[in-house]
Design an enzyme around this catalytic site. Structure first.
Site, PDB file in Angstrom:
ATOM      1  N   HIS A 138       0.840  -1.194   0.000  1.00  0.00           N
ATOM      2  CA  HIS A 138       0.000   0.000   0.000  1.00  0.00           C
ATOM      3  C   HIS A 138       0.874   1.242   0.000  1.00  0.00           C
ATOM      4  CE1 HIS A 138      -3.768  -2.001   0.172  1.00  0.00           C
ATOM      5  NE2 HIS A 138      -3.417  -2.700   1.222  1.00  0.00           N
ATOM      6  N   LYS A 579     -13.801   4.381   6.723  1.00  0.00           N
ATOM      7  CA  LYS A 579     -14.109   5.433   5.748  1.00  0.00           C
ATOM      8  C   LYS A 579     -15.601   5.446   5.421  1.00  0.00           C
ATOM      9  CE  LYS A 579     -12.901   5.078   1.332  1.00  0.00           C
ATOM     10  NZ  LYS A 579     -14.042   5.440   0.463  1.00  0.00           N
TER      11      LYS A 579
END
Length: 925
Positions: A138, A579
């Site tokens: 990532h 999120k």
């Protein structure tokens, strides 16, 4: 010392930049010393406005380097603390590992004194528990590989300089080396000019294995063995693997069009090549050590007699090792040949095994080593023979190290997981069903899909021919063909090369069965050992809520239950759920989903392993306190089995040096052992009811701001460098799943990264204050009771308090004042008011007098050093963004050559500022 060395280099190279740097740093220190005095901050803003583009670049580079040096010094200090702890032994506490709670040594002593006084039970659990750390690429590691190696060398030199027997000349040489490295860093281009390929990301993941873990793993296991002998009176099995590693790098296709089937094949081949070369190097060393010509076990005699007698017949260990070396050379040669066919040979430099390790004749006449057992079996025979014939000290040296490496890394360094989005499978199979004239799979309801999938799984005839996919005789579009060709590549790899097949956005049971069917179509079966375990990933709030029902539906399918042999892995998404719903709602959904799924698995007699997809930062589900993080998981959901991702910059933070890597391995191992025996706090019903209220209120408040307020998306884009993050060449995949989408399509990493840059950290706390506040006095009493008595809840509140304490109102308001349209600034004021309310709510619940809570001492020590640097970068970054956004676009005719030069200079300065803030924020950046 390091800061002074950097200042000396900068002064020599650019006195003007040096002057700006020291003035900014002085103002930052003045601000840190007296936060209530606004004058230093106002002076910093004025200084940022006055500085010219070229000097801005130099100042940002200096601050970025300075914060990396701070991190190098901190790593060294962590190592020093570990060493000091290890040397504080007394007659009652003997052992090679640190005598602290989150070490195996401390954990064993705690358990023996309380929750488990049976040494045999402790030993049995320790030797059977499994923790698998999955390396991912990532894009949060912002430093280039060459720069990372230089900072690692700085940490090593700092340790070298503390040797008590160091001669003054040696110390002076070390100081000069430090100055030289810092000078080289200053002279280097720290900015990636092109995005890394997936192959380069994979090479970076392998680099931490080659440079650190290859030595750290056997070193730690030796210490674990010694600790077991001292505390439990038993020798730790030489081939036991309480810690293993896996990787997503090269197999994670979710949203990454650059991760093709060919790339996956290349990455796996390169990993096998590196493993073969490293084991070949180990065996060369072992060959020189085992020149033993007497006393062998019967098994060793038989093994030596079965291999080619080209080595000295009296030195039977060498004969066996020589045979293994030839087989490894053959392995290297075959991997190199495959890479030649996969890549442009002009771009690939392949070192010859013979030139690297000496001439080993006869490798053409032996078979390559494919499976780790082919290397493990003869090594175990040699080990047992040495022990049996009185050479136990020899056995416990290099031989045991190699055995442990084989057990942990195998012949592929790390097994590779594959990850793909569920809709990709649906679209691909839909194209096939329509081509075959049996309807549109995509349009069928769930029951129709499950019925058809079960029928096809039971059907002996194939749905399609593999050749039809290879030659694209079905007329599939390129994306569909790539989705299916991944299974073709996987079917041709050895079973040890692959780990799990993870399905992101897995919403239904049919998503899992479809992957099972595709594996069957490409000949991946349990019989040939190539059937990958299929792992649904539940990541949004809705997915987590529905996950127990989906698991129930799966397990009710008799054929599926029989196919998994009583074992199922499920991945829980942390960053995407946060999120989607906000921190508190996501945490509670993760908790209850894991509980419920564990109960479902228990009813069906299935051994359930949770794979925790946590990001490195707190805002993405990470936890800097690994030990407490594992102990705070829901009861009865780990049971000695733990799988977790290590992402981006956290790989370097936790495994960047030998000593730190050993400490990290120790913490993981200790936490898993402690969790198995510690009586966990089961939440009372009133606590659950309270969490339901908190979750609902906080989620609604979070979504009201992020989703429902039309001002939010434009405010987010203006107030943070979110749009500019795409220019950072730190990852091989796009920042968005849908380039034209809004916040919903934004990946969780840039979402958190952008807020961390402005010191708002909104993704970690928005909605928390609303959830924790209540007009009902009984609610607050219950929350305070939960904080006092429920470790899971206390850990969440502590982490939120740490993040909230890292926010900075003046910094965030400065971004708003410079970058945000006047009609949107009111939202910034509202968000900061919510932050004030959140701070107070956290204090009310925890009863603390300081928002930092239990993290306060460590944080203050670190922040005192970092904030003067990070504050300065933030102020300059806001000014850079203001100027850049006012300049013409790159393709505009108004962008003159002179303006283009200025723009490029400021863009580089912006990228360096992003790097610097990320380094300064560490676990929240």
């Amino acid at each position: 010392m390091l800061s002074n060395m950097l200042a000396e280099v900068v002064l020599k190279e650019n006195p003007v930049v040096y002057d700006y740097y020291t003035r900014f740093r002085k103002l930052g220190m003045d601000r840190a010393a007296n936060p209530d005095d606004t004058a230093p901050f106002e002076e910093m803003k004025k200084l940022a406005y006055d500085i010219n583009p070229r000097d801005t670049l130099g100042v940002m580079k200096t601050f970025s380097i300075a914060l990396n040096l701070v991190n190098a010094a901190e790593v060294h200090h962590r190592i020093r603390l570990v060493r000091v702890s290890e040397l504080k032994d007394d007659v009652n506490h003997i052992g090679p590992l640190p005598m602290v709670e989150d070490s195996i040594r401390g954990t064993m002593e705690i358990l023996l004194e309380g929750d488990c006084d049976d040494k045999d039970k402790l030993f049995e659990r320790l030797t059977t528990q499994k923790c698998e750390i999955v390396l991912t690429a990532h894009p949060t590691e912002v430093n280039r590989k060459t720069i990372i190696s230089k900072y690692r060398k700085i940490s090593e030199l700092l340790a070298y300089m503390e040797r008590p027997d160091l001669h003054p000349f040696e110390r002076a040489e070390a100081v000069n080396n430090l100055r030289g490295i810092i000078s080289a860093i200053w002279g280097a281009d720290e900015i990636r000019r092109v995005k890394p390929t997936v192959q380069k990301e994979a090479a970076g993941g392998c680099a931490v294995i080659e440079s650190v873990l290859w030595d750290a793993v056997p070193s730690y296991l030796r210490k674990l063995d010694a600790q077991c002998r001292v505390t439990l009176g038993k020798k730790f099995p030489v081939d036991a693997t309480p810690i293993k590693f896996a990787s997503w790098i090269g197999g994670d296709r979710d949203g990454n069009p650059n991760c093709t089937p060919e790339v996956t094949l290349e990455v796996v081949t390169r990993q096998r090549l590196r493993a073969a070369k490293m084991f070949l190097n180990d065996l060369n060393m072992l060959y020189s050590e085992l020149a033993i010509s007497s006393r062998f076990s019967k098994e060793l005699e038989a093994l030596a007699a079965s291999v080619k007698k080209s080595d000295d017949n009296r030195e039977k260990y060498r004969r066996v090792i020589g045979h293994l070396r030839r087989r490894l050379v053959r392995t290297v040669k075959e991997c190199e040949a495959k890479l030649h066919t996969l890549t442009d040979t002009s771009e690939v430099q392949l070192a010859s095994a013979e030139s690297a390790f000496g001439s080993l004749q006869g490798w053409e006449d032996v078979e390559p080593i494919i499976k780790s057992e082919e290397l493990m079996t003869p090594l175990r025979i040699m080990y047992d023979s040495l022990v049996e014939t009185g050479f136990e000290l020899v056995a416990d040296g290099h031989v045991s190290d190699i055995i442990r490496r084989v057990a942990v890394f195998g012949m592929t360094l790390v097994p590779l997981d594959i990850r793909e989005e569920s809709t990709r499978h649906t679209i691909a199979i839909d194209a096939i069903t329509r081509h075959l004239g049996i309807g549109s799979y995509k349009e069928w309801d769930e029951e129709a899909r499950l019925n058809w999938l079960q029928s096809e799984l039971n059907n002996k005839r194939p749905l399609f021919r593999i050749r039809d996919i290879e030659d694209n005789l079905l007329g599939l579009d390129p994306d569909n063909r790539k989705t299916l060709m991944v299974f073709k590549v996987a079917s041709e790899l050895d079973s040890e090369s692959l780990g799990a097949y993870v399905i992101s956005q897995a919403n239904t049971a049919s998503d899992v069965l479809l992957v099972m069917l595709l594996q069957k179509q490409f000949g991946m079966t349990e019989k040939n050992g190539k059937l990958m375990r299929v792992v649904p990933l539940f990541e949004t709030l809705t997915d987590l809520t529905n996950s127990p029902a989906q698991l129930e539906r799966l397990f009710s399918i008799t054929n599926y239950l029989g196919a998994i042999n009583g074992k199922q892995e499920v991945m829980v998404g942390y960053s995407d759920s946060a999120k989607d719903a906000g921190r508190l709602a996501a945490c509670w959904a993760q908790y209850t989903a894991q509980e419920a799924m564990a109960n479902v698995a228990d009813r069906y007699g299935v051994e359930l392993t949770f794979f925790h997809g946590k990001g490195g930062t707190v805002g993405r589900g990470g936890n800097p306190a690994l030990y407490r993080a594992i102990l705070s998981h829901p009861p009865n959901t780990i049971n000695g089995r733990f799988r977790v991702t290590e992402q981006g910059e956290m790989i370097r933070q936790n495994f960047g040096s030998l000593e730190i890597a050993e400490r990290t391995l120790d913490i993981y191992t200790a936490a898993l052992l402690r969790e198995s025996f510690t009586k966990r706090v089961e939440p009372k019903q009133e606590w659950r009811d309270q969490m339901e209220r908190v979750s609902e209120v906080s989620c609604a408040a979070y979504r009201h701001t992020v989703r429902d307020d039309p001002r939010f998306v434009p405010y987010f884009r203006q107030a943070t460098p979110e749009l500019e993050l795409g220019r950072l060449n730190i990852g091989s995949r796009p920042a968005k799943r849908n380039p034209k989408g809004g916040v919903d399509s934004l990946r969780a990493i840039p979402w958190t990264f952008a807020w961390a840059q402005t010191r708002m950290h909104l993704s970690a706390w928005l909605g928390v204050g609303d959830g924790l506040r209540s007009d009902n006095e009984e609610d607050m009493k219950t929350l305070q009771e939960m904080y006092e008595q429920w470790p899971w809840f206390r850990e969440i509140i502590s982490l939120i308090s740490m993040l909230v304490s890292k926010t900075d109102f003046s910094i965030t308001k400065n971004y708003d004042d410079l970058l945000v349209d006047s009609n949107l600034r009111s939202l910034g004021d509202e968000v900061r008011n919510k932050l004030v309310e959140t701070r107070q709510a956290v204090i009310d619940v925890s009863g603390a007098t300081d928002i930092s809570g239990p993290h306060v001492q460590l944080m203050r020590a670190s922040s005192t050093i970092r904030n003067p640097y990070v504050d300065s970068i933030n102020v300059v970054q806001a000014e850079i963004l203001k100027v850049l956004r006012s300049m013409p676009e790159d393709d505009s005719p108004d962008l003159t050559p002179e303006l283009r030069t200025i723009k490029n200079c400021r863009t580089d300065a912006l990228l360096l500022s992003i790097k610097g803030i990320a380094q300064g924020m560490k676990n929240s950046g």
